[in-house]
Design a protein around this motif. Structure first.
Motif, PDB file in Angstrom:
ATOM      1  N   VAL A 198      31.860  35.420  44.222  1.00  0.00           N
ATOM      2  CA  VAL A 198      31.003  34.262  44.442  1.00  0.00           C
ATOM      3  C   VAL A 198      30.742  34.067  45.932  1.00  0.00           C
ATOM      4  CG1 VAL A 198      31.662  33.083  42.318  1.00  0.00           C
ATOM      5  CG2 VAL A 198      33.022  32.730  44.391  1.00  0.00           C
ATOM      6  N   LYS A 199      29.700  33.302  46.207  1.00  0.00           N
ATOM      7  CA  LYS A 199      29.323  32.988  47.588  1.00  0.00           C
ATOM      8  C   LYS A 199      29.169  31.472  47.719  1.00  0.00           C
ATOM      9  CE  LYS A 199      27.464  37.363  48.777  1.00  0.00           C
ATOM     10  NZ  LYS A 199      28.708  38.014  48.737  1.00  0.00           N
ATOM     11  N   GLU A 200      29.342  30.980  48.928  1.00  0.00           N
ATOM     12  CA  GLU A 200      29.163  29.552  49.184  1.00  0.00           C
ATOM     13  C   GLU A 200      27.766  29.126  48.759  1.00  0.00           C
ATOM     14  OE1 GLU A 200      29.385  26.585  53.003  1.00  0.00           O
ATOM     15  OE2 GLU A 200      30.729  28.320  52.950  1.00  0.00           O
ATOM     16  N   GLY A 201      27.682  27.994  48.058  1.00  0.00           N
ATOM     17  CA  GLY A 201      26.413  27.468  47.569  1.00  0.00           C
ATOM     18  C   GLY A 201      26.049  27.926  46.164  1.00  0.00           C
ATOM     19  N   GLN A 202      26.778  28.886  45.622  1.00  0.00           N
ATOM     20  CA  GLN A 202      26.487  29.426  44.295  1.00  0.00           C
ATOM     21  C   GLN A 202      26.934  28.457  43.205  1.00  0.00           C
ATOM     22  OE1 GLN A 202      28.010  33.402  43.711  1.00  0.00           O
ATOM     23  NE2 GLN A 202      27.901  33.248  41.485  1.00  0.00           N
ATOM     24  N   LYS A 203      26.101  28.276  42.188  1.00  0.00           N
ATOM     25  CA  LYS A 203      26.489  27.487  41.017  1.00  0.00           C
ATOM     26  C   LYS A 203      27.241  28.397  40.060  1.00  0.00           C
ATOM     27  CE  LYS A 203      22.774  24.122  41.264  1.00  0.00           C
ATOM     28  NZ  LYS A 203      21.624  23.511  40.608  1.00  0.00           N
ATOM     29  N   VAL A 204      28.305  27.852  39.454  1.00  0.00           N
ATOM     30  CA  VAL A 204      29.090  28.605  38.482  1.00  0.00           C
ATOM     31  C   VAL A 204      29.285  27.773  37.227  1.00  0.00           C
ATOM     32  CG1 VAL A 204      30.293  30.016  40.195  1.00  0.00           C
ATOM     33  CG2 VAL A 204      31.297  27.854  39.466  1.00  0.00           C
ATOM     34  N   LYS A 205      29.562  28.466  36.154  1.00  0.00           N
ATOM     35  CA  LYS A 205      29.879  27.848  34.871  1.00  0.00           C
ATOM     36  C   LYS A 205      31.356  28.072  34.564  1.00  0.00           C
ATOM     37  CE  LYS A 205      25.775  26.595  33.291  1.00  0.00           C
ATOM     38  NZ  LYS A 205      25.508  25.202  33.017  1.00  0.00           N
ATOM     39  N   GLN A 206      31.938  27.178  33.797  1.00  0.00           N
ATOM     40  CA  GLN A 206      33.319  27.339  33.366  1.00  0.00           C
ATOM     41  C   GLN A 206      33.481  28.725  32.748  1.00  0.00           C
ATOM     42  OE1 GLN A 206      34.599  24.873  30.061  1.00  0.00           O
ATOM     43  NE2 GLN A 206      36.634  24.691  30.972  1.00  0.00           N
ATOM     44  N   GLY A 207      34.504  29.458  33.191  1.00  0.00           N
ATOM     45  CA  GLY A 207      34.772  30.790  32.664  1.00  0.00           C
ATOM     46  C   GLY A 207      34.221  31.920  33.519  1.00  0.00           C
ATOM     47  N   ASP A 208      33.301  31.612  34.448  1.00  0.00           N
ATOM     48  CA  ASP A 208      32.791  32.658  35.342  1.00  0.00           C
ATOM     49  C   ASP A 208      33.938  33.213  36.179  1.00  0.00           C
ATOM     50  OD1 ASP A 208      30.223  32.229  34.425  1.00  0.00           O
ATOM     51  OD2 ASP A 208      29.500  31.268  36.269  1.00  0.00           O
ATOM     52  N   VAL A 209      33.929  34.524  36.380  1.00  0.00           N
ATOM     53  CA  VAL A 209      34.962  35.168  37.196  1.00  0.00           C
ATOM     54  C   VAL A 209      34.664  34.911  38.667  1.00  0.00           C
ATOM     55  CG1 VAL A 209      36.016  37.366  37.849  1.00  0.00           C
ATOM     56  CG2 VAL A 209      35.429  36.927  35.455  1.00  0.00           C
ATOM     57  N   LEU A 210      35.675  34.405  39.379  1.00  0.00           N
ATOM     58  CA  LEU A 210      35.550  34.143  40.810  1.00  0.00           C
ATOM     59  C   LEU A 210      36.093  35.312  41.628  1.00  0.00           C
ATOM     60  CD1 LEU A 210      36.821  30.454  40.802  1.00  0.00           C
ATOM     61  CD2 LEU A 210      34.473  31.285  40.572  1.00  0.00           C
ATOM     62  N   GLY A 211      37.144  35.947  41.141  1.00  0.00           N
ATOM     63  CA  GLY A 211      37.789  37.056  41.831  1.00  0.00           C
ATOM     64  C   GLY A 211      39.000  37.485  41.036  1.00  0.00           C
ATOM     65  N   ARG A 212      39.864  38.291  41.684  1.00  0.00           N
ATOM     66  CA  ARG A 212      41.061  38.795  41.005  1.00  0.00           C
ATOM     67  C   ARG A 212      42.309  38.536  41.842  1.00  0.00           C
ATOM     68  NH1 ARG A 212      39.815  42.100  36.531  1.00  0.00           N
ATOM     69  NH2 ARG A 212      37.573  42.370  36.352  1.00  0.00           N
ATOM     70  N   VAL A 213      43.400  38.262  41.140  1.00  0.00           N
ATOM     71  CA  VAL A 213      44.673  37.890  41.755  1.00  0.00           C
ATOM     72  C   VAL A 213      45.240  39.041  42.583  1.00  0.00           C
ATOM     73  CG1 VAL A 213      47.039  37.125  41.262  1.00  0.00           C
ATOM     74  CG2 VAL A 213      45.134  36.288  39.860  1.00  0.00           C
ATOM     75  N   SER A 214      45.818  38.681  43.734  1.00  0.00           N
ATOM     76  CA  SER A 214      46.422  39.662  44.630  1.00  0.00           C
ATOM     77  C   SER A 214      47.622  39.030  45.347  1.00  0.00           C
ATOM     78  CB  SER A 214      45.371  40.140  45.639  1.00  0.00           C
ATOM     79  OG  SER A 214      45.826  41.259  46.353  1.00  0.00           O
ATOM     80  N   ASN A 215      48.025  39.661  46.427  1.00  0.00           N
ATOM     81  CA  ASN A 215      49.106  39.114  47.252  1.00  0.00           C
ATOM     82  C   ASN A 215      48.638  39.025  48.705  1.00  0.00           C
ATOM     83  OD1 ASN A 215      49.108  41.825  47.852  1.00  0.00           O
ATOM     84  ND2 ASN A 215      51.275  42.142  47.497  1.00  0.00           N
ATOM     85  N   ILE A 216      47.353  38.743  48.886  1.00  0.00           N
ATOM     86  CA  ILE A 216      46.750  38.645  50.210  1.00  0.00           C
ATOM     87  C   ILE A 216      46.879  37.212  50.731  1.00  0.00           C
ATOM     88  CG2 ILE A 216      44.607  38.869  51.533  1.00  0.00           C
ATOM     89  CD1 ILE A 216      45.546  41.553  50.496  1.00  0.00           C
ATOM     90  N   MET A 217      47.315  37.093  51.972  1.00  0.00           N
ATOM     91  CA  MET A 217      47.373  35.804  52.646  1.00  0.00           C
ATOM     92  C   MET A 217      47.118  36.052  54.131  1.00  0.00           C
ATOM     93  SD  MET A 217      50.270  32.814  52.517  1.00  0.00           S
ATOM     94  CE  MET A 217      51.552  33.631  53.424  1.00  0.00           C
ATOM     95  N   ASN A 218      46.209  35.288  54.696  1.00  0.00           N
ATOM     96  CA  ASN A 218      45.859  35.451  56.113  1.00  0.00           C
ATOM     97  C   ASN A 218      45.427  36.879  56.440  1.00  0.00           C
ATOM     98  OD1 ASN A 218      46.434  32.728  56.636  1.00  0.00           O
ATOM     99  ND2 ASN A 218      48.602  33.193  56.897  1.00  0.00           N
ATOM    100  N   GLY A 219      44.708  37.511  55.508  1.00  0.00           N
ATOM    101  CA  GLY A 219      44.127  38.824  55.758  1.00  0.00           C
ATOM    102  C   GLY A 219      45.044  40.008  55.543  1.00  0.00           C
ATOM    103  N   LYS A 220      46.290  39.777  55.135  1.00  0.00           N
ATOM    104  CA  LYS A 220      47.187  40.906  54.885  1.00  0.00           C
ATOM    105  C   LYS A 220      48.063  40.616  53.678  1.00  0.00           C
ATOM    106  CE  LYS A 220      50.235  39.135  58.434  1.00  0.00           C
ATOM    107  NZ  LYS A 220      50.780  39.280  59.737  1.00  0.00           N
ATOM    108  N   ARG A 221      48.757  41.619  53.198  1.00  0.00           N
ATOM    109  CA  ARG A 221      49.659  41.458  52.046  1.00  0.00           C
ATOM    110  C   ARG A 221      50.906  40.741  52.530  1.00  0.00           C
ATOM    111  NH1 ARG A 221      47.654  43.847  47.774  1.00  0.00           N
ATOM    112  NH2 ARG A 221      46.087  45.441  48.065  1.00  0.00           N
ATOM    113  N   ASP A 222      50.843  39.414  52.488  1.00  0.00           N
ATOM    114  CA  ASP A 222      51.867  38.603  53.143  1.00  0.00           C
ATOM    115  C   ASP A 222      52.480  37.563  52.203  1.00  0.00           C
ATOM    116  OD1 ASP A 222      53.339  38.158  55.447  1.00  0.00           O
ATOM    117  OD2 ASP A 222      51.955  36.645  56.222  1.00  0.00           O
TER     118      ASP A 222
END
Length: 170
Positions: A96-120
């Motif tokens: 998604v991008k800023e300003g984009q309209k979404v509906k319930q259930g739309d995929v926003l992204g996927r879970v990771s272990n990224i924090m502050n730009g690194k695997r932290d």
């Protein structure tokens, strides 16, 4: 780490029935709805496995994306004014991008272990919700508990009643 919880990818850390409410754990952020006045700002949600970039984070409500930050936070403002924030998604998976309209259930992204730009951090989605609430007679924009809603959603996904009474309690 160690014998008590094993390594980060120990399957015990990804058992949905072992998740717990961490809303009022003692932390350094001001939390007016917690008895101690401090706590974390949301709920850490572990996916079913430790596999990176596999588990989807979905919009919990219809609304508009108001922010997508470089440290992998996506902010969704629902049509009722509630703000939902999703943290620690892998930046390559954010759809998604800023300003984009979404509906319930739309995929926003996927879970990771990224924090502050690194695997932290560990593999999880940090999910927080803000609403305007009256606390001690004052209207504030506060982080509100999310765990009861997550339990109700899991119960519904398993074909059970949500387990919420008329007062909204589990």
């Amino acid at each position: 780490k160690g014998a008590a919880g094993g390594g980060e990818c120990d399957p015990r850390n990804y058992d949905a029935l072992q998740q717990r409410d961490d809303y009022c754990e003692v932390r350094g952020w001001a939390m007016p709805m917690c008895p101690a006045g401090k706590g974390p700002q949301g709920q850490d949600i572990r996916p079913p496995t430790c596999k990176d970039k596999t588990w989807e984070a979905q919009a919990v409500a219809d609304g508009i994306i108001t922010a997508v930050t470089s440290n992998t936070t996506v902010r969704l403002k629902a049509t009722d004014g509630t703000t939902f924030e999703y943290l620690h998604m892998h930046p390559d998976t954010i759809k998604v991008k800023e300003g984009q309209k979404v509906k319930q259930g739309d995929v926003l992204g996927r879970v990771s272990n990224i924090m502050n730009g690194k695997r932290d951090t560990t593999m999880h989605l940090h999910f927080q919700v803000r609403q305007q609430r009256t606390i001690n007679g004052k209207l504030v924009d506060a982080y509100v508990p999310t765990f009861p809603s997550l339990v109700a959603a899991l119960r519904k996904a398993k074909g059970l009643d949500p387990g919420i009474d008329a007062n909204g309690d589990l």
